[in-house]
Design a protein around this motif. Structure first.
Motif, short mmCIF file in Angstrom:
data_model
loop_
_atom_site.label_atom_id
_atom_site.label_comp_id
_atom_site.label_asym_id
_atom_site.label_seq_id
_atom_site.Cartn_x
_atom_site.Cartn_y
_atom_site.Cartn_z
N UNK A 2 0.85 -1.21 0.00
CA UNK A 2 0.00 0.00 0.00
C UNK A 2 0.88 1.26 0.00
N UNK A 3 1.94 1.24 0.81
CA UNK A 3 2.82 2.41 0.88
C UNK A 3 3.63 2.56 -0.41
N UNK A 4 4.10 1.44 -0.95
CA UNK A 4 4.86 1.50 -2.22
C UNK A 4 3.97 2.08 -3.31
N UNK A 5 2.73 1.65 -3.36
CA UNK A 5 1.78 2.18 -4.37
C UNK A 5 1.52 3.66 -4.14
N UNK A 6 1.29 4.04 -2.86
CA UNK A 6 0.99 5.45 -2.55
C UNK A 6 2.16 6.36 -2.91
N UNK A 7 3.39 5.85 -2.76
CA UNK A 7 4.57 6.69 -2.99
C UNK A 7 5.10 6.59 -4.41
N UNK A 8 4.56 5.66 -5.20
CA UNK A 8 5.05 5.46 -6.57
C UNK A 8 4.88 6.71 -7.42
#
Ligand code: PGA
Length: 240
Positions: free
Chosen positions: A160-166
């Motif tokens: 979720x964090x990787x997606x949000x920060x992508x």
């Protein structure tokens, strides 16, 4: 928890900047705990304006940042060291040797975390720790889990964090999968905590935190243990 509900992002940023400015006026040699991400950018802009207007002075201030990606070089424009230079430090009269961010390119990241925890202890408790909140309730990079870490540590980032920060990187594959982050105990060591949130995407996390229970699936809920927390959010984050 104290709650300040603002009409919009600009009001939220001003309310947060005023609290930080008050702490700096009360003690010009104070320690500030700082955060990265899109949420505090407006607050930093207001602090820069106040500094340029001569209302606040950063010359005696020490800062400790929450976290840094791993591995990442400070010259990488997505590193949190780079972010802090760009969004605050390069525009105010701060002594950069007193600005601390975990070392994203340490050969031994676990040792770097221990060293960082010592720095935070040595400079003394932050007068104010600024926090954002993840859509998943994370604070710093303390991600939801069955158990949470107390001290500064190396952590994996959730999907979720990787997606949000992508959105900040060329592609999702470029987002580092690890980070060094203050632990929950490190964060709770601050004298005062302000947590900022804007937009409907943050509503679920804010609502969970405000339930007042300790739930490791929402790391921000651990802030309920602290006696001086102010939640500063816009109506969208509060109402959903
Ligand atoms: P954001 O991130 O300010 O970019 O939404 C907040 C956070 O993940 O803590």
């Amino acid at each position: 928890m104290k709650l300040i509900i603002c009409k919009n992002y600009d009001e939220m940023s001003a309310a947060a900047a005023n609290i930080v400015a008050e702490a700096m006026k009360a003690d010009p040699a104070c320690v500030l705990g700082l955060a990265t991400g899109s949420t505090p950018v407006g607050m930093y802009k207001k602090l820069i304006e106040m500094n340029k207007a001569g209302e606040i002075d950063f010359s005696g201030v020490t800062t400790v940042n929450l976290d840094e990606y791993y591995p990442i070089s400070p010259e990488n424009d997505q590193s949190y060291r780079y972010f802090m230079n760009e969004n605050l430090f390069d525009h105010v009269n701060i002594d950069k040797t007193r600005t601390f961010v975990p070392d994203g390119q340490a050969a031994d990241p676990a040792a770097a975390c221990e060293a960082y925890e010592e720095i935070v202890a040595k400079v003394g408790p932050a007068a104010v720790q600024v926090l954002g909140i993840g859509q998943n309730g994370h604070i710093g990079f303390n991600e939801p889990d069955t158990a949470l870490e107390v001290k500064t540590h190396v952590t994996g980032l959730t999907e979720s964090t990787i997606k949000a920060n992508a959105r900040f990187f060329a592609s999702e594959a470029d987002v580092p999968t690890k980070a060094l982050t203050m632990g929950i105990g490190t964060i709770l060591g601050a004298k005062k905590i302000i947590i900022l949130a804007n937009g409907t995407a943050k509503h679920a996390a804010i609502a969970k935190m405000l339930e007042g229970k300790l739930d490791t699936s929402c790391p921000a809920s651990m802030l309920n243990l602290h006696a001086d927390v102010t939640v500063i959010c816009d109506e969208a984050a509060y109402n959903g």
